[in-house]
Design an enzyme around this catalytic site. Structure first.
Site, PDB file in Angstrom:
ATOM      1  N   ASN A 121       0.834  -1.213   0.000  1.00 24.75           N
ATOM      2  CA  ASN A 121       0.000   0.000   0.000  1.00 24.75           C
ATOM      3  C   ASN A 121       0.861   1.251   0.000  1.00 24.75           C
ATOM      4  O   ASN A 121       2.018   1.229   0.398  1.00 24.75           O
ATOM      5  CB  ASN A 121      -0.858   0.079   1.274  1.00 24.75           C
ATOM      6  CG  ASN A 121      -1.902  -1.003   1.357  1.00 24.75           C
ATOM      7  OD1 ASN A 121      -2.371  -1.512   0.347  1.00 24.75           O
ATOM      8  ND2 ASN A 121      -2.274  -1.374   2.571  1.00 24.75           N
ATOM      9  N   GLY A 169       2.482  -4.721  22.682  1.00 22.74           N
ATOM     10  CA  GLY A 169       2.907  -3.328  22.742  1.00 22.74           C
ATOM     11  C   GLY A 169       3.982  -3.107  23.799  1.00 22.74           C
ATOM     12  O   GLY A 169       4.982  -3.822  23.853  1.00 22.74           O
ATOM     13  N   ASP A 183       4.537   7.057  16.524  1.00 25.26           N
ATOM     14  CA  ASP A 183       3.573   6.449  15.608  1.00 25.26           C
ATOM     15  C   ASP A 183       3.726   4.924  15.693  1.00 25.26           C
ATOM     16  O   ASP A 183       4.791   4.399  15.359  1.00 25.26           O
ATOM     17  CB  ASP A 183       3.861   6.950  14.178  1.00 25.26           C
ATOM     18  CG  ASP A 183       2.926   6.357  13.140  1.00 25.26           C
ATOM     19  OD1 ASP A 183       1.953   5.676  13.514  1.00 25.26           O
ATOM     20  OD2 ASP A 183       3.166   6.595  11.932  1.00 25.26           O
ATOM     21  N   ALA A 215       4.257  -5.606   2.538  1.00 23.27           N
ATOM     22  CA  ALA A 215       5.471  -4.861   2.178  1.00 23.27           C
ATOM     23  C   ALA A 215       6.242  -4.438   3.426  1.00 23.27           C
ATOM     24  O   ALA A 215       7.475  -4.504   3.467  1.00 23.27           O
ATOM     25  CB  ALA A 215       5.096  -3.643   1.329  1.00 23.27           C
ATOM     26  N   GLU A 256      -4.525  -9.232   4.324  1.00 20.86           N
ATOM     27  CA  GLU A 256      -4.946  -8.103   3.484  1.00 20.86           C
ATOM     28  C   GLU A 256      -5.018  -8.461   1.995  1.00 20.86           C
ATOM     29  O   GLU A 256      -5.166  -7.570   1.161  1.00 20.86           O
ATOM     30  CB  GLU A 256      -4.001  -6.905   3.676  1.00 20.86           C
ATOM     31  CG  GLU A 256      -4.177  -6.238   5.030  1.00 20.86           C
ATOM     32  CD  GLU A 256      -3.385  -4.954   5.183  1.00 20.86           C
ATOM     33  OE1 GLU A 256      -3.819  -4.079   5.929  1.00 20.86           O
ATOM     34  OE2 GLU A 256      -2.308  -4.826   4.557  1.00 20.86           O
ATOM     35  N   ASP A 281       4.148  -5.172  12.197  1.00 20.91           N
ATOM     36  CA  ASP A 281       4.780  -5.690  10.971  1.00 20.91           C
ATOM     37  C   ASP A 281       6.293  -5.802  11.160  1.00 20.91           C
ATOM     38  O   ASP A 281       6.920  -6.742  10.655  1.00 20.91           O
ATOM     39  CB  ASP A 281       4.487  -4.759   9.788  1.00 20.91           C
ATOM     40  CG  ASP A 281       3.006  -4.639   9.515  1.00 20.91           C
ATOM     41  OD1 ASP A 281       2.274  -5.616   9.790  1.00 20.91           O
ATOM     42  OD2 ASP A 281       2.573  -3.575   9.049  1.00 20.91           O
ATOM     43  N   GLY A 341       1.465  -1.131   3.778  1.00 26.62           N
ATOM     44  CA  GLY A 341       0.896  -2.439   3.450  1.00 26.62           C
ATOM     45  C   GLY A 341       1.562  -3.454   4.362  1.00 26.62           C
ATOM     46  O   GLY A 341       2.792  -3.466   4.482  1.00 26.62           O
TER      47      GLY A 341
HETATM   48  O1  RIB Z   1       0.158  -2.520   9.715  1.00 23.25           O
HETATM   49  C1  RIB Z   1       0.228  -1.233   9.194  1.00 23.25           C
HETATM   50  C2  RIB Z   1      -0.214  -1.218   7.766  1.00 23.25           C
HETATM   51  O2  RIB Z   1      -1.586  -1.564   7.715  1.00 23.25           O
HETATM   52  C3  RIB Z   1      -0.130   0.134   7.107  1.00 23.25           C
HETATM   53  O3  RIB Z   1       1.127   0.367   6.503  1.00 23.25           O
HETATM   54  C4  RIB Z   1      -1.286   0.122   6.125  1.00 23.25           C
HETATM   55  O4  RIB Z   1      -0.904   0.141   4.794  1.00 23.25           O
HETATM   56  C5  RIB Z   1      -2.113  -1.108   6.481  1.00 23.25           C
HETATM   57  O5  RIB Z   1      -1.922  -2.110   5.578  1.00 23.25           O
END
Ligand code: RIB
Length: 316
Positions: free
Chosen positions: A14, A232, A257, A45, A144, A263, A42
């Site tokens: 994304n 967390g 943030d 990615a 996703e 990820d 994303g």
């Molecule tokens: O986990 C964070 C990601 O979730 C973001 O980068 C966004 O693109 C969504 O896919």
């Protein structure tokens, strides 16, 4: 023949549009932000970039299977993956626009995300068939891209002896909950956050679980897998089917943030597993990396490189 040091990430790509706000808008409310910034994102990615950065110089390869649109966002996302050392030969250009995530981040670093899936929904497991047999040691998946395709990719890669690491994020919608047993049956490592752990356990009949740890222990036992819950600031905890548990703490940080922290954990954990590190040290590195990722705006901006992770288990 599986190559010991090859990771395949099968998932979403994304472009993230991020606005900082005092408080995230409630339904029907409008809030103002000084500006929007664009970042690469994303879940797929992000995980590929985190894995590639943490594997830098080790000989471990990270290949991304995904789909982008025939547009400038797609071109930029592809270049970004390559710049981070990710092999993009399995990223296809689809006819739909590149996936786009609309993200608001509040003063505490918490976020709310809406993903416009676009090209991600065109990803197919068939794209992998250019290989006679899957040459990967580990496949990494999320939620996703089309579930059917993820399952097909996981099964195909697993047939050649690879391990399956599935990050069940975002938590499956109600209509996919009937498929959970099918998913978990092929998973070796399941990564969930606290909310996802409870949701998945409840969908599989353990609705009385009140604590994520209880839910994770249940999932690990039910499918004889390793279930890792990211928590967390509280770190992460893993349960094995045998009942053994491993917990690691997280460094204290003031998050800017938290987007992409999960990820980052998954990508760095994948590298640790591919390297053959013990679970505990893989989790320590992943937890440290995830904390660093929270110190900059944007999912990938703060993800550490290999050199930043050396000795990370002493830093938490
Ligand atoms: O986990 C964070 C990601 O979730 C973001 O980068 C966004 O693109 C969504 O896919």
């Amino acid at each position: 023949m599986a190559t010991k040091h090859a990771i395949l990430v099968f998932g979403s790509i994304n472009l993230d549009l991020v606005a900082r706000v005092d408080a995230i808008a409630r339904p029907g409310e409008t809030v103002l932000s000084p500006r929007a910034d664009s970042f690469f994102g994303g879940k797929g990615a992000n995980q590929a970039v985190a894995a590639a950065r943490s594997a830098q110089g080790t000989g471990i390869t990270v290949t991304m299977a995904g789909a982008v649109g025939p547009d400038p966002f797609g071109e930029a996302c592809l270049s970004n993956l390559k710049d981070n050392g990710v092999d993009t030969r399995l990223v296809k250009i689809a006819s739909e626009p590149t996936g786009c995530a609309f993200i608001t981040v509040d003063q505490r670093g918490e976020n709310a995300i809406t993903v416009a899936s676009g090209a991600n929904m065109a990803l197919q497991a068939d794209e992998l068939r250019e290989y006679e047999a899957a040459p990967f040691a580990l496949i990494v998946l999320q939620m996703e891209v089309p579930l059917e395709q993820s399952l097909a990719a996981a099964r195909w890669v697993k047939e050649s002896g690879a391990k399956v690491l599935w990050n069940l994020a975002p938590a499956p919608p109600a209509q996919q909950r009937g498929r959970l047993d099918e998913i978990l049956a092929i998973v070796d490592f399941l990564v969930v956050n606290e909310h996802e752990a409870l949701a998945v356990a409840a969908a599989l009949g353990r609705s009385e679980a009140e604590q994520p740890e209880e839910a994770a222990a249940f999932l690990a036992r039910l499918h004889d897998l390793t279930c890792i819950v990211t928590m967390g600031a509280k770190g992460a905890i893993a349960f094995e089917g045998s009942g053994s548990r491993t917990s690691v703490s997280a460094p204290r940080i003031a998050p800017i943030d938290t987007t992409g922290a999960g990820d980052t954990f998954v990508g760095v954990l994948a590298t640790g597993i591919a390297e053959g590190f013990p679970l505990e040290s893989s989790m320590e590195r992943a937890t440290f990396a995830a904390s660093q990722a929270c110190l900059m705006l944007g999912a990938q901006a703060g993800m550490p490189w290999r050199g930043d992770l050396e000795g990370s288990s002493n830093k938490i």
